[in-house]
Scaffold this motif. Sequence first.
Motif, mmCIF file in Angstrom:
data_model
loop_
_atom_site.group_PDB
_atom_site.id
_atom_site.type_symbol
_atom_site.label_atom_id
_atom_site.label_comp_id
_atom_site.label_asym_id
_atom_site.label_seq_id
_atom_site.Cartn_x
_atom_site.Cartn_y
_atom_site.Cartn_z
ATOM 1 N N GLY A 9 0.821 -1.218 0.000
ATOM 2 C CA GLY A 9 0.000 0.000 0.000
ATOM 3 C C GLY A 9 0.849 1.259 0.000
ATOM 4 N N GLN A 10 2.101 1.124 0.436
ATOM 5 C CA GLN A 10 3.009 2.287 0.425
ATOM 6 C C GLN A 10 3.763 2.330 -0.908
ATOM 7 O OE1 GLN A 10 5.632 2.503 3.789
ATOM 8 N NE2 GLN A 10 4.053 1.955 5.252
ATOM 9 N N LEU A 11 4.672 3.300 -1.007
ATOM 10 C CA LEU A 11 5.493 3.403 -2.215
ATOM 11 C C LEU A 11 6.865 2.783 -1.987
ATOM 12 C CD1 LEU A 11 4.497 7.084 -3.035
ATOM 13 C CD2 LEU A 11 3.811 5.078 -4.344
ATOM 14 N N ASP A 47 10.163 9.285 9.862
ATOM 15 C CA ASP A 47 10.670 7.997 9.369
ATOM 16 C C ASP A 47 11.578 8.197 8.165
ATOM 17 O OD1 ASP A 47 9.468 6.428 11.253
ATOM 18 O OD2 ASP A 47 7.669 6.031 10.067
ATOM 19 N N TYR A 48 11.945 9.464 7.890
ATOM 20 C CA TYR A 48 12.725 9.790 6.687
ATOM 21 C C TYR A 48 14.006 10.534 7.074
ATOM 22 C CZ TYR A 48 8.368 8.620 4.341
ATOM 23 O OH TYR A 48 7.244 7.966 3.900
ATOM 24 N N ASP A 49 14.418 10.402 8.343
ATOM 25 C CA ASP A 49 15.539 11.190 8.852
ATOM 26 C C ASP A 49 16.811 10.347 8.959
ATOM 27 O OD1 ASP A 49 16.795 13.414 9.859
ATOM 28 O OD2 ASP A 49 16.162 13.051 11.931
ATOM 29 N N ASN A 94 12.945 1.354 0.664
ATOM 30 C CA ASN A 94 12.474 0.559 1.797
ATOM 31 C C ASN A 94 13.586 -0.310 2.349
ATOM 32 O OD1 ASN A 94 9.716 1.386 1.968
ATOM 33 N ND2 ASN A 94 9.276 0.208 0.112
ATOM 34 N N ASP A 95 13.333 -0.886 3.534
ATOM 35 C CA ASP A 95 14.270 -1.805 4.186
ATOM 36 C C ASP A 95 13.936 -3.237 3.726
ATOM 37 O OD1 ASP A 95 15.955 -1.925 7.133
ATOM 38 O OD2 ASP A 95 14.907 -3.745 6.515
ATOM 39 N N TYR A 96 14.956 -4.068 3.607
ATOM 40 C CA TYR A 96 14.767 -5.433 3.056
ATOM 41 C C TYR A 96 14.034 -6.368 4.021
ATOM 42 C CZ TYR A 96 18.255 -7.357 6.204
ATOM 43 O OH TYR A 96 18.903 -7.779 7.330
ATOM 44 N N ARG A 97 13.961 -6.009 5.308
ATOM 45 C CA ARG A 97 13.442 -6.943 6.321
ATOM 46 C C ARG A 97 11.982 -7.331 6.064
ATOM 47 N NH1 ARG A 97 17.213 -3.807 8.643
ATOM 48 N NH2 ARG A 97 18.615 -4.699 10.191
ATOM 49 N N GLY A 98 11.727 -8.625 6.141
ATOM 50 C CA GLY A 98 10.359 -9.132 6.028
ATOM 51 C C GLY A 98 9.850 -9.265 4.606
HETATM 52 C C1 SAM Z 1 11.871 6.051 4.295
HETATM 53 S S1 SAM Z 1 10.214 5.484 4.268
HETATM 54 C C2 SAM Z 1 10.218 4.438 2.861
HETATM 55 C C3 SAM Z 1 9.184 4.837 1.847
HETATM 56 C C4 SAM Z 1 7.764 4.532 2.270
HETATM 57 N N1 SAM Z 1 7.445 3.162 1.928
HETATM 58 C C5 SAM Z 1 6.784 5.484 1.612
HETATM 59 O O1 SAM Z 1 5.854 5.065 0.903
HETATM 60 O O2 SAM Z 1 6.931 6.704 1.780
HETATM 61 C C6 SAM Z 1 10.209 4.428 5.668
HETATM 62 C C7 SAM Z 1 8.879 3.764 5.930
HETATM 63 O O3 SAM Z 1 8.627 2.743 4.976
HETATM 64 C C8 SAM Z 1 8.043 1.606 5.597
HETATM 65 N N2 SAM Z 1 8.950 0.457 5.425
HETATM 66 C C9 SAM Z 1 10.123 0.438 4.792
HETATM 67 N N3 SAM Z 1 10.670 -0.782 4.799
HETATM 68 C C10 SAM Z 1 9.829 -1.569 5.465
HETATM 69 C C11 SAM Z 1 9.845 -2.949 5.838
HETATM 70 N N4 SAM Z 1 10.824 -3.763 5.505
HETATM 71 N N5 SAM Z 1 8.805 -3.419 6.571
HETATM 72 C C12 SAM Z 1 7.782 -2.609 6.927
HETATM 73 N N6 SAM Z 1 7.703 -1.298 6.604
HETATM 74 C C13 SAM Z 1 8.714 -0.788 5.881
HETATM 75 C C14 SAM Z 1 7.830 1.951 7.047
HETATM 76 O O4 SAM Z 1 6.512 2.445 7.178
HETATM 77 C C15 SAM Z 1 8.832 3.049 7.275
HETATM 78 O O5 SAM Z 1 8.421 3.907 8.296
#
Ligand code: SAM
Length: 177
Positions: free
Chosen positions: A61-63, A93-95, A122-126
């Motif tokens: 659902g996120q980018l 969460d962007y700092d 994004n982070d690779y975890r999960g």
């Molecule tokens: C720097 S932003 C990355 C871009 C974000 N997905 C967006 O749409 O703006 C960091 C956020 O992305 C999400 N995210 C990134 N990697 C993730 C992961 N491996 N598992 C769950 N959430 C993740 C979390 O909500 C985190 O707070």
Amino acid sequence: MPPPNWPSNVRYITSCTIHASVPHDTRKFLEEEKPVSKTPLNTQSSVKIRRISESTHPACGQLGLFAARKIPAKTHIVDYIGEIHCDEREDSDYDLSLFRDGNGNSVGIDASKMGNEGRFVNDYRGIEGQDKPNAVFVDDRTGGGRLKMRIESSRTIKKGEEILVSYGKAWWLARRK
Ligand SMILES: C[S@@+](CC[C@H](N)C(=O)[O-])C[C@H]1O[C@@H](n2cnc3c(N)ncnc32)[C@H](O)[C@@H]1O
């Protein structure tokens, strides 16, 4: 011009801005010193921002940031651009932390309100099939400090693959509290 899928509530910028919380001396230092970064790939053609629709993805659902073409290993993909600041951004969460100045101020880059494509990594975890990141944050140093952050591939990234870094254990621990 912002790239496709850019959110309307975030300002698209192509170089860092400096927030009023950065003290005069640190600002001068930032403005004088030139980073020694390698030239990035043409951002517009090497990465794409895309909405994640895979239900197994933890950020569904996120980018996310994806390779628009094959990216060789050890390649500068994109800079991490945002607002350089010295105030507390605990809720962001962007700092990313940049360096500590001579007076002990912690200088960071926050891309929560303004930034470029780098803010969508994004982070690779999960994520299914990913046991490690395919990219890393690299700081560009000059003689005096760390002034810029870039994202670099740690292996070849195929066209269409998501670009993934590690935010670090501390980042996740801080958010589990
Ligand atoms: C720097 S932003 C990355 C871009 C974000 N997905 C967006 O749409 O703006 C960091 C956020 O992305 C999400 N995210 C990134 N990697 C993730 C992961 N491996 N598992 C769950 N959430 C993740 C979390 O909500 C985190 O707070």
